[in-house]
Enzyme design. Structure first.
Site, short mmCIF file in Angstrom:
data_model
loop_
_atom_site.label_atom_id
_atom_site.label_comp_id
_atom_site.label_asym_id
_atom_site.label_seq_id
_atom_site.Cartn_x
_atom_site.Cartn_y
_atom_site.Cartn_z
N LYS A 130 -11.27 -3.04 11.30
CA LYS A 130 -10.57 -2.78 12.30
C LYS A 130 -10.51 -3.33 13.34
O LYS A 130 -9.24 -4.02 14.13
CB LYS A 130 -10.25 -1.24 11.95
CG LYS A 130 -9.70 -0.24 10.95
CD LYS A 130 -8.25 -0.90 10.35
CE LYS A 130 -7.87 0.06 9.43
NZ LYS A 130 -6.49 -0.40 8.82
N ASP A 167 -1.12 -7.51 -5.24
CA ASP A 167 -2.32 -7.23 -4.58
C ASP A 167 -2.57 -7.97 -3.53
O ASP A 167 -2.48 -9.49 -3.72
CB ASP A 167 -3.30 -8.31 -5.45
CG ASP A 167 -5.22 -8.44 -5.34
OD1 ASP A 167 -5.70 -8.31 -5.61
OD2 ASP A 167 -5.11 -8.17 -3.78
N GLY A 201 0.45 -1.52 -0.10
CA GLY A 201 0.08 0.14 0.26
C GLY A 201 0.84 1.12 0.19
O GLY A 201 0.12 2.61 0.57
N GLN A 218 -1.61 7.01 1.49
CA GLN A 218 -1.90 8.31 2.44
C GLN A 218 -0.18 8.47 3.18
O GLN A 218 0.38 9.10 3.31
CB GLN A 218 -2.47 9.08 2.71
CG GLN A 218 -2.40 10.21 3.54
CD GLN A 218 -3.85 10.62 5.08
OE1 GLN A 218 -4.60 9.64 5.34
NE2 GLN A 218 -3.86 12.23 4.90
N TYR A 247 -15.01 -0.35 7.52
CA TYR A 247 -14.07 0.35 8.06
C TYR A 247 -13.72 -0.35 9.95
O TYR A 247 -12.34 -0.94 10.05
CB TYR A 247 -13.35 1.63 7.48
CG TYR A 247 -12.27 2.19 8.18
CD1 TYR A 247 -12.27 3.10 9.04
CD2 TYR A 247 -11.29 1.39 7.49
CE1 TYR A 247 -10.90 3.45 9.03
CE2 TYR A 247 -9.58 2.51 7.54
CZ TYR A 247 -9.87 3.19 8.73
OH TYR A 247 -8.61 3.71 9.12
C1 VAH Z 1 -10.36 7.44 7.53
N1 VAH Z 1 -8.50 9.24 7.35
O1 VAH Z 1 -10.86 9.15 7.62
C2 VAH Z 1 -9.10 7.95 7.80
C3 VAH Z 1 -9.50 7.90 9.34
C4 VAH Z 1 -9.74 8.41 11.67
C5 VAH Z 1 -10.36 8.08 10.32
O2 VAH Z 1 -8.55 6.21 9.64
O3 VAH Z 1 -11.45 6.63 7.50
#
Ligand code: VAH
Length: 313
Positions: free
Chosen positions: A145, A51, A9, A13, A141
Protein backbone atom coordinates in the site's frame (compact mmCIF):
# COMPACT_ATOMS: atom_id res chain seq x y z
CA UNK A 1 -19.21 10.48 -23.34
CA UNK A 2 -21.23 8.81 -20.56
CA UNK A 3 -19.18 7.39 -17.69
CA UNK A 4 -18.68 3.61 -17.81
CA UNK A 5 -17.26 2.11 -14.63
CA UNK A 6 -15.33 -1.14 -14.14
CA UNK A 7 -15.12 -2.39 -10.53
CA UNK A 8 -12.25 -4.88 -10.17
CA UNK A 9 -12.64 -7.09 -7.10
CA UNK A 10 -16.44 -6.69 -7.05
CA UNK A 11 -16.95 -9.83 -4.93
CA UNK A 12 -14.92 -8.52 -1.97
CA UNK A 13 -16.06 -6.75 1.20
CA UNK A 14 -15.87 -3.24 -0.31
CA UNK A 15 -16.54 -4.25 -3.92
CA UNK A 16 -19.91 -5.82 -3.08
CA UNK A 17 -21.19 -2.55 -1.66
CA UNK A 18 -19.38 -0.22 -4.03
CA UNK A 19 -20.96 -1.84 -7.11
CA UNK A 20 -24.40 -1.25 -5.59
CA UNK A 21 -23.63 2.40 -4.78
CA UNK A 22 -22.10 3.08 -8.21
CA UNK A 23 -25.08 1.51 -9.98
CA UNK A 24 -27.37 3.75 -7.94
CA UNK A 25 -25.36 6.80 -9.04
CA UNK A 26 -24.58 5.97 -12.69
CA UNK A 27 -27.29 3.46 -13.59
CA UNK A 28 -26.97 -0.32 -13.56
CA UNK A 29 -25.93 -0.65 -17.21
CA UNK A 30 -23.06 1.83 -16.67
CA UNK A 31 -21.25 -0.28 -14.06
CA UNK A 32 -19.47 -3.56 -14.90
CA UNK A 33 -18.59 -5.81 -11.96
CA UNK A 34 -15.51 -8.02 -12.30
CA UNK A 35 -13.70 -10.59 -10.20
CA UNK A 36 -11.77 -13.83 -10.68
CA UNK A 37 -14.96 -15.85 -11.01
CA UNK A 38 -18.63 -15.14 -11.60
CA UNK A 39 -20.84 -14.97 -8.46
CA UNK A 40 -23.00 -18.09 -7.78
CA UNK A 41 -26.13 -15.96 -7.85
CA UNK A 42 -25.81 -13.61 -10.84
CA UNK A 43 -26.25 -9.97 -9.82
CA UNK A 44 -28.58 -7.57 -11.58
CA UNK A 45 -25.87 -5.96 -13.76
CA UNK A 46 -23.10 -6.95 -16.17
CA UNK A 47 -20.19 -9.10 -14.95
CA UNK A 48 -16.81 -9.97 -16.50
CA UNK A 49 -14.41 -12.62 -15.14
CA UNK A 50 -11.02 -10.91 -14.83
CA UNK A 51 -7.58 -11.49 -13.30
CA UNK A 52 -6.22 -7.95 -12.88
CA UNK A 53 -2.63 -9.21 -13.29
CA UNK A 54 -3.57 -10.19 -16.89
CA UNK A 55 -2.89 -6.89 -18.64
CA UNK A 56 -4.16 -8.01 -22.07
CA UNK A 57 -7.35 -9.39 -20.58
CA UNK A 58 -7.91 -6.13 -18.75
CA UNK A 59 -7.37 -4.03 -21.90
CA UNK A 60 -9.80 -6.25 -23.81
CA UNK A 61 -12.58 -5.64 -21.25
CA UNK A 62 -11.85 -1.89 -21.12
CA UNK A 63 -12.15 -1.66 -24.92
CA UNK A 64 -15.17 -4.00 -25.17
CA UNK A 65 -17.25 -1.87 -22.78
CA UNK A 66 -15.71 1.55 -23.42
CA UNK A 67 -14.69 1.83 -19.75
CA UNK A 68 -13.89 5.39 -18.59
CA UNK A 69 -13.24 4.78 -14.89
CA UNK A 70 -11.75 1.87 -12.91
CA UNK A 71 -12.24 1.20 -9.18
CA UNK A 72 -9.46 -1.27 -8.31
CA UNK A 73 -10.30 -3.19 -5.13
CA UNK A 74 -8.63 -6.53 -5.83
CA UNK A 75 -5.89 -7.16 -3.22
CA UNK A 76 -4.82 -9.59 -0.54
CA UNK A 77 -5.53 -8.11 2.91
CA UNK A 78 -3.09 -7.99 5.83
CA UNK A 79 -3.44 -11.39 7.47
CA UNK A 80 -3.84 -13.33 4.21
CA UNK A 81 -0.90 -11.51 2.62
CA UNK A 82 1.42 -12.64 5.44
CA UNK A 83 0.67 -16.25 4.49
CA UNK A 84 1.57 -15.65 0.82
CA UNK A 85 3.88 -12.62 0.67
CA UNK A 86 5.19 -12.86 -2.90
CA UNK A 87 1.78 -13.54 -4.42
CA UNK A 88 0.32 -10.68 -2.36
CA UNK A 89 3.01 -8.33 -3.70
CA UNK A 90 2.36 -9.53 -7.28
CA UNK A 91 -1.42 -9.10 -7.07
CA UNK A 92 -1.40 -5.82 -5.14
CA UNK A 93 1.32 -4.15 -7.23
CA UNK A 94 0.96 -5.61 -10.75
CA UNK A 95 -2.78 -5.02 -10.54
CA UNK A 96 -2.27 -1.36 -9.72
CA UNK A 97 0.46 -0.81 -12.34
CA UNK A 98 -1.68 -2.45 -15.05
CA UNK A 99 -4.51 -0.02 -14.28
CA UNK A 100 -2.24 3.03 -14.02
CA UNK A 101 -0.65 2.14 -17.37
CA UNK A 102 -4.11 1.98 -19.01
CA UNK A 103 -4.82 5.45 -17.62
CA UNK A 104 -1.45 6.75 -18.87
CA UNK A 105 -2.28 5.41 -22.34
CA UNK A 106 -5.49 7.51 -22.14
CA UNK A 107 -7.89 4.54 -22.02
CA UNK A 108 -9.33 5.88 -18.75
CA UNK A 109 -10.41 9.28 -17.34
CA UNK A 110 -10.28 8.40 -13.63
CA UNK A 111 -8.97 5.68 -11.29
CA UNK A 112 -9.84 4.81 -7.68
CA UNK A 113 -7.40 2.73 -5.65
CA UNK A 114 -7.73 2.07 -1.89
CA UNK A 115 -4.81 2.45 0.45
CA UNK A 116 -5.04 1.65 4.16
CA UNK A 117 -3.96 2.73 7.61
CA UNK A 118 -1.71 -0.33 7.23
CA UNK A 119 0.81 2.03 5.52
CA UNK A 120 1.74 3.16 9.05
CA UNK A 121 4.14 1.04 11.08
CA UNK A 122 5.44 0.44 14.61
CA UNK A 123 7.40 3.75 14.69
CA UNK A 124 4.42 5.87 13.63
CA UNK A 125 2.88 8.01 16.43
CA UNK A 126 -0.27 6.02 17.25
CA UNK A 127 -2.79 8.63 18.36
CA UNK A 128 -4.43 10.98 15.88
CA UNK A 129 -1.90 9.79 13.27
CA UNK A 130 -1.07 12.62 10.87
CA UNK A 131 -1.45 12.67 7.07
CA UNK A 132 2.33 13.10 6.79
CA UNK A 133 4.38 11.15 9.35
CA UNK A 134 6.74 8.19 9.75
CA UNK A 135 5.65 5.32 7.50
CA UNK A 136 7.61 2.10 8.01
CA UNK A 137 4.99 -0.63 7.46
CA UNK A 138 6.09 -4.08 8.62
CA UNK A 139 3.43 -6.14 6.79
CA UNK A 140 3.49 -7.14 3.12
CA UNK A 141 0.05 -5.58 2.76
CA UNK A 142 1.28 -2.30 4.28
CA UNK A 143 4.45 -2.30 2.15
CA UNK A 144 2.35 -2.82 -1.00
CA UNK A 145 0.00 0.00 0.00
CA UNK A 146 2.86 2.38 0.77
CA UNK A 147 4.50 1.55 -2.60
CA UNK A 148 1.14 1.88 -4.34
CA UNK A 149 0.73 5.38 -2.90
CA UNK A 150 4.10 6.39 -4.34
CA UNK A 151 3.13 5.00 -7.78
CA UNK A 152 -0.22 6.85 -7.73
CA UNK A 153 1.51 10.13 -6.89
CA UNK A 154 4.13 9.48 -9.61
CA UNK A 155 1.54 8.71 -12.36
CA UNK A 156 -0.41 11.84 -11.45
CA UNK A 157 2.66 14.11 -11.38
CA UNK A 158 4.38 12.68 -14.47
CA UNK A 159 1.45 11.71 -16.71
CA UNK A 160 -1.50 13.68 -15.30
CA UNK A 161 -3.40 10.51 -14.41
CA UNK A 162 -6.47 11.39 -12.29
CA UNK A 163 -5.98 8.66 -9.68
CA UNK A 164 -7.56 9.16 -6.24
CA UNK A 165 -7.13 7.18 -3.04
CA UNK A 166 -8.23 6.81 0.60
CA UNK A 167 -6.40 5.19 3.49
CA UNK A 168 -9.32 3.11 4.73
CA UNK A 169 -9.40 2.15 8.41
CA UNK A 170 -10.85 -1.25 9.34
CA UNK A 171 -14.24 -1.51 7.61
CA UNK A 172 -17.34 -3.08 9.12
CA UNK A 173 -20.35 -4.06 7.07
CA UNK A 174 -23.17 -6.61 7.09
CA UNK A 175 -23.54 -7.31 3.36
CA UNK A 176 -20.47 -9.53 2.95
CA UNK A 177 -18.79 -12.21 5.09
CA UNK A 178 -15.72 -11.33 7.21
CA UNK A 179 -12.54 -11.44 5.09
CA UNK A 180 -8.81 -12.01 5.63
CA UNK A 181 -8.21 -8.77 7.45
CA UNK A 182 -6.82 -8.15 10.93
CA UNK A 183 -9.76 -5.84 11.68
CA UNK A 184 -12.35 -8.42 10.58
CA UNK A 185 -12.90 -9.52 14.17
CA UNK A 186 -15.20 -6.49 14.27
CA UNK A 187 -17.40 -8.05 11.57
CA UNK A 188 -17.25 -11.68 12.77
CA UNK A 189 -18.21 -10.70 16.35
CA UNK A 190 -21.67 -9.56 15.22
CA UNK A 191 -22.38 -12.87 13.46
CA UNK A 192 -21.24 -14.85 16.53
CA UNK A 193 -23.16 -12.61 18.93
CA UNK A 194 -26.38 -13.39 17.05
CA UNK A 195 -25.54 -17.09 16.65
CA UNK A 196 -24.26 -17.99 20.12
CA UNK A 197 -24.14 -14.79 22.19
CA UNK A 198 -20.40 -15.33 22.57
CA UNK A 199 -17.18 -14.68 20.66
CA UNK A 200 -13.53 -15.67 21.00
CA UNK A 201 -11.55 -12.63 19.79
CA UNK A 202 -8.17 -13.03 18.04
CA UNK A 203 -7.05 -9.61 19.31
CA UNK A 204 -6.53 -8.57 22.94
CA UNK A 205 -9.24 -6.53 24.76
CA UNK A 206 -7.44 -3.18 24.65
CA UNK A 207 -6.33 -3.28 20.98
CA UNK A 208 -7.81 0.03 19.83
CA UNK A 209 -7.81 0.49 16.03
CA UNK A 210 -9.19 3.06 13.57
CA UNK A 211 -12.48 1.68 12.21
CA UNK A 212 -15.38 2.81 10.03
CA UNK A 213 -18.89 1.64 9.23
CA UNK A 214 -19.16 0.61 5.57
CA UNK A 215 -21.88 3.14 4.61
CA UNK A 216 -19.50 5.93 5.68
CA UNK A 217 -16.61 4.36 3.71
CA UNK A 218 -18.70 3.99 0.55
CA UNK A 219 -19.97 7.58 0.83
CA UNK A 220 -16.40 8.84 1.37
CA UNK A 221 -15.26 6.99 -1.77
CA UNK A 222 -18.00 8.50 -3.94
CA UNK A 223 -17.55 11.99 -2.46
CA UNK A 224 -13.81 11.84 -3.17
CA UNK A 225 -14.37 10.63 -6.76
CA UNK A 226 -17.13 13.16 -7.44
CA UNK A 227 -15.15 16.12 -6.06
CA UNK A 228 -13.90 18.78 -8.51
CA UNK A 229 -10.35 17.81 -9.59
CA UNK A 230 -8.93 21.08 -8.23
CA UNK A 231 -9.98 20.13 -4.68
CA UNK A 232 -7.87 16.95 -4.68
CA UNK A 233 -4.53 18.20 -3.37
CA UNK A 234 -3.15 14.82 -2.19
CA UNK A 235 -2.44 12.22 -4.86
CA UNK A 236 -0.78 9.58 -2.69
CA UNK A 237 -3.75 8.77 -0.45
CA UNK A 238 -5.96 10.67 2.03
CA UNK A 239 -6.17 9.70 5.71
CA UNK A 240 -9.76 8.73 6.47
CA UNK A 241 -10.97 8.60 10.07
CA UNK A 242 -14.22 7.30 11.51
CA UNK A 243 -14.42 5.59 14.89
CA UNK A 244 -11.60 4.30 17.09
CA UNK A 245 -12.48 1.39 19.40
CA UNK A 246 -11.08 -1.76 21.01
CA UNK A 247 -12.65 -5.25 21.18
CA UNK A 248 -13.62 -4.47 24.79
CA UNK A 249 -15.39 -1.24 23.72
CA UNK A 250 -17.25 -3.10 20.97
CA UNK A 251 -18.26 -5.95 23.29
CA UNK A 252 -19.71 -3.44 25.77
CA UNK A 253 -21.77 -1.82 22.99
CA UNK A 254 -22.97 -5.25 21.76
CA UNK A 255 -23.98 -6.17 25.32
CA UNK A 256 -26.43 -3.23 25.30
CA UNK A 257 -28.25 -5.07 22.50
CA UNK A 258 -27.53 -8.66 23.57
CA UNK A 259 -27.40 -8.75 27.39
CA UNK A 260 -25.22 -11.58 28.61
CA UNK A 261 -23.03 -11.52 25.49
CA UNK A 262 -19.71 -13.13 26.46
CA UNK A 263 -16.32 -12.39 24.90
CA UNK A 264 -13.03 -14.23 25.48
CA UNK A 265 -9.61 -13.25 24.13
CA UNK A 266 -7.10 -15.52 22.38
CA UNK A 267 -4.65 -13.23 20.53
CA UNK A 268 -2.96 -14.90 17.53
CA UNK A 269 -0.50 -13.72 14.86
CA UNK A 270 -2.90 -10.95 13.90
CA UNK A 271 -2.16 -9.27 17.24
CA UNK A 272 1.40 -8.62 16.05
CA UNK A 273 -0.02 -6.93 12.93
CA UNK A 274 -2.52 -4.82 14.87
CA UNK A 275 0.22 -3.72 17.30
CA UNK A 276 2.02 -1.98 14.40
CA UNK A 277 -0.99 0.13 13.41
CA UNK A 278 -2.29 3.47 14.76
CA UNK A 279 -5.04 3.74 17.37
CA UNK A 280 -6.73 6.73 15.73
CA UNK A 281 -6.36 8.88 12.59
CA UNK A 282 -6.22 12.63 11.89
CA UNK A 283 -8.26 13.08 8.71
CA UNK A 284 -8.29 16.91 8.71
CA UNK A 285 -6.87 17.00 5.15
CA UNK A 286 -9.93 15.10 3.85
CA UNK A 287 -12.27 17.40 5.79
CA UNK A 288 -10.51 20.49 4.45
CA UNK A 289 -9.95 19.49 0.81
CA UNK A 290 -13.20 17.69 -0.11
CA UNK A 291 -15.53 18.17 2.89
CA UNK A 292 -15.33 14.73 4.53
CA UNK A 293 -17.49 14.11 7.65
CA UNK A 294 -18.28 10.66 9.12
CA UNK A 295 -21.90 10.04 10.19
CA UNK A 296 -21.70 6.80 12.23
CA UNK A 297 -20.32 6.33 15.73
CA UNK A 298 -19.90 3.06 17.67
CA UNK A 299 -23.48 3.17 19.01
CA UNK A 300 -25.25 3.88 15.73
CA UNK A 301 -23.02 1.42 13.81
CA UNK A 302 -23.80 -1.38 16.31
CA UNK A 303 -27.52 -0.67 16.14
CA UNK A 304 -27.55 -0.64 12.33
CA UNK A 305 -25.44 -3.81 12.10
CA UNK A 306 -27.89 -5.76 14.27
CA UNK A 307 -30.97 -4.40 12.48
CA UNK A 308 -29.62 -5.51 9.10
CA UNK A 309 -27.90 -8.75 10.15
CA UNK A 310 -31.08 -9.97 11.88
CA UNK A 311 -32.99 -9.41 8.62
CA UNK A 312 -30.23 -11.05 6.55
CA UNK A 313 -29.52 -14.05 8.81
C1 VAH B 1 -7.09 -5.48 7.02
N1 VAH B 1 -9.36 -4.66 6.78
O1 VAH B 1 -7.38 -5.77 8.17
C2 VAH B 1 -7.99 -4.48 6.30
C3 VAH B 1 -7.59 -3.05 6.56
C4 VAH B 1 -6.77 -1.37 8.20
C5 VAH B 1 -7.01 -2.81 7.93
O2 VAH B 1 -6.76 -2.56 5.57
O3 VAH B 1 -6.15 -5.95 6.42
Amino acid sequence: MKDKILVIGSAGQIGTELVEALRAQFGSSQVIASDLKAPEIPGEGLFEALDVTDREGLLKIVKKHGITQIYLLAALLSATAEKNPLFAWKLNMEGLLNVLELAREKHLDKVYWPSSIAVFGPNTPKDNTAQYTIMEPSTVYGISKQSGERWCEYYHAKYGVDVRSLRYPGLIGWKSAPGGGTTDYAVHIFHEALKSSSYECFLGPDTALPMMYMPDAIRATLELMNAETGRIKIRSSYNLGGISFSPKDLAEEIRKKIPGFKISYKPDSRQQIADTWPRSIDDSASRLDWGWKPLYDLKTMTEDMFINLKKKL
